[in-house]
Design a protein around this motif. Sequence first.
Motif, short mmCIF file in Angstrom:
data_model
loop_
_atom_site.label_atom_id
_atom_site.label_comp_id
_atom_site.label_asym_id
_atom_site.label_seq_id
_atom_site.Cartn_x
_atom_site.Cartn_y
_atom_site.Cartn_z
N GLN A 184 6.27 -25.10 3.03
CA GLN A 184 7.10 -25.65 4.06
C GLN A 184 7.06 -27.26 3.85
N ARG A 185 6.08 -27.87 3.20
CA ARG A 185 5.98 -29.25 2.98
C ARG A 185 7.12 -29.58 1.85
N LEU A 186 7.34 -28.75 0.96
CA LEU A 186 8.22 -28.95 -0.25
C LEU A 186 9.52 -28.85 0.54
N ARG A 187 9.93 -27.80 1.22
CA ARG A 187 11.11 -27.59 1.97
C ARG A 187 11.70 -28.79 2.90
N GLY A 188 10.49 -28.99 3.71
CA GLY A 188 10.69 -30.17 4.52
C GLY A 188 10.79 -31.66 4.22
N GLY A 189 9.95 -31.75 3.17
CA GLY A 189 9.60 -33.27 2.80
C GLY A 189 10.67 -33.53 1.71
N LEU A 190 10.94 -32.57 0.67
CA LEU A 190 12.19 -32.80 -0.22
C LEU A 190 13.48 -32.27 0.03
N SER A 191 13.69 -31.56 0.98
CA SER A 191 14.78 -30.77 1.38
C SER A 191 15.26 -29.72 0.10
N LEU A 192 14.25 -29.16 -0.31
CA LEU A 192 14.45 -28.14 -1.38
C LEU A 192 14.84 -26.86 -0.85
N ASN A 193 15.69 -26.05 -1.69
CA ASN A 193 15.98 -24.85 -1.43
C ASN A 193 15.11 -23.81 -1.78
N TYR A 194 14.76 -22.68 -1.63
CA TYR A 194 13.80 -21.66 -1.80
C TYR A 194 13.75 -21.51 -3.41
N ASN A 195 14.83 -21.49 -4.01
CA ASN A 195 14.91 -21.45 -5.51
C ASN A 195 14.09 -22.77 -6.25
N ALA A 196 14.44 -23.63 -5.71
CA ALA A 196 13.91 -24.96 -6.07
C ALA A 196 12.46 -24.93 -5.66
N VAL A 197 11.81 -24.68 -4.48
CA VAL A 197 10.83 -24.47 -4.16
C VAL A 197 9.96 -23.42 -5.28
N ASP A 202 0.78 -1.20 -0.09
CA ASP A 202 -0.11 -0.08 0.14
C ASP A 202 0.99 1.24 0.14
N ASP A 203 0.28 2.33 0.01
CA ASP A 203 0.90 3.73 -0.19
C ASP A 203 1.80 3.81 1.24
N GLY A 204 1.52 3.26 2.30
CA GLY A 204 2.48 3.32 3.57
C GLY A 204 3.43 2.29 3.33
N GLY A 205 3.72 1.50 2.28
CA GLY A 205 4.77 0.39 2.40
C GLY A 205 4.28 -0.85 3.25
N ARG A 206 3.15 -0.80 3.59
CA ARG A 206 2.80 -2.13 4.20
C ARG A 206 2.38 -3.27 3.28
N LEU A 207 2.68 -4.44 3.70
CA LEU A 207 2.61 -5.51 2.80
C LEU A 207 0.94 -6.06 3.10
N TRP A 208 0.39 -6.48 2.19
CA TRP A 208 -0.70 -7.24 2.12
C TRP A 208 -0.97 -8.50 1.33
N PHE A 209 -1.45 -9.57 2.07
CA PHE A 209 -1.51 -10.96 1.27
C PHE A 209 -2.86 -11.30 1.00
N PRO A 210 -3.06 -12.01 -0.03
CA PRO A 210 -4.37 -12.69 -0.39
C PRO A 210 -4.68 -13.93 0.48
N PRO A 211 -6.11 -14.12 0.82
CA PRO A 211 -6.50 -14.96 1.94
C PRO A 211 -5.87 -16.39 2.06
N ASP A 212 -5.57 -16.76 0.78
CA ASP A 212 -5.07 -17.99 0.62
C ASP A 212 -3.47 -18.26 0.85
N THR A 213 -2.77 -17.06 1.44
CA THR A 213 -1.41 -17.28 1.60
C THR A 213 -1.10 -18.38 2.63
N ALA A 214 -1.79 -18.67 3.56
CA ALA A 214 -1.46 -19.56 4.79
C ALA A 214 -1.26 -20.90 4.03
N ALA A 215 -2.24 -21.32 3.09
CA ALA A 215 -2.18 -22.50 2.35
C ALA A 215 -1.09 -22.82 1.64
N ARG A 216 -0.58 -21.69 0.78
CA ARG A 216 0.53 -21.56 0.15
C ARG A 216 1.62 -21.75 1.08
#
Length: 97
Positions: free
Chosen positions: A59-72, A40-54
């Motif tokens: 976390q499942r990809l990172r933990g279960g497959l040991s992927l780094n963030y680029n691979a995720v 927003d204009d104040g520099g605050r971040l806002w996320f869509p409602p499905d962000t928690a599921a994403r």
Amino acid sequence: MYVLTKPARLSVDRVSVHTGLHPDLVRRFAALGLIECAVDDGGRLWFPPDTAARIARIQRLRGGLSLNYNAVALVLDLLDRIRVLEAQVRGGDPSWR
């Protein structure tokens, strides 16, 4: 008080509470492009409602497959593309015939 509808957008703090992640890690995920956000204009971040599921998927990809963030990010992109293509096929998109 009961909330009857999902909020149209979530703050960093709300995402942090819903996911159990530190707010700085939520911001990092946004900076890496792993989750969508708007600023927003104040520099605050806002996320869509499905962000928690994403984030749970990240976390499942990172933990279960040991992927780094680029691979995720790559896997998430591919999964999103597959979902779109499957929807097109189910919808009878003529370009797939």
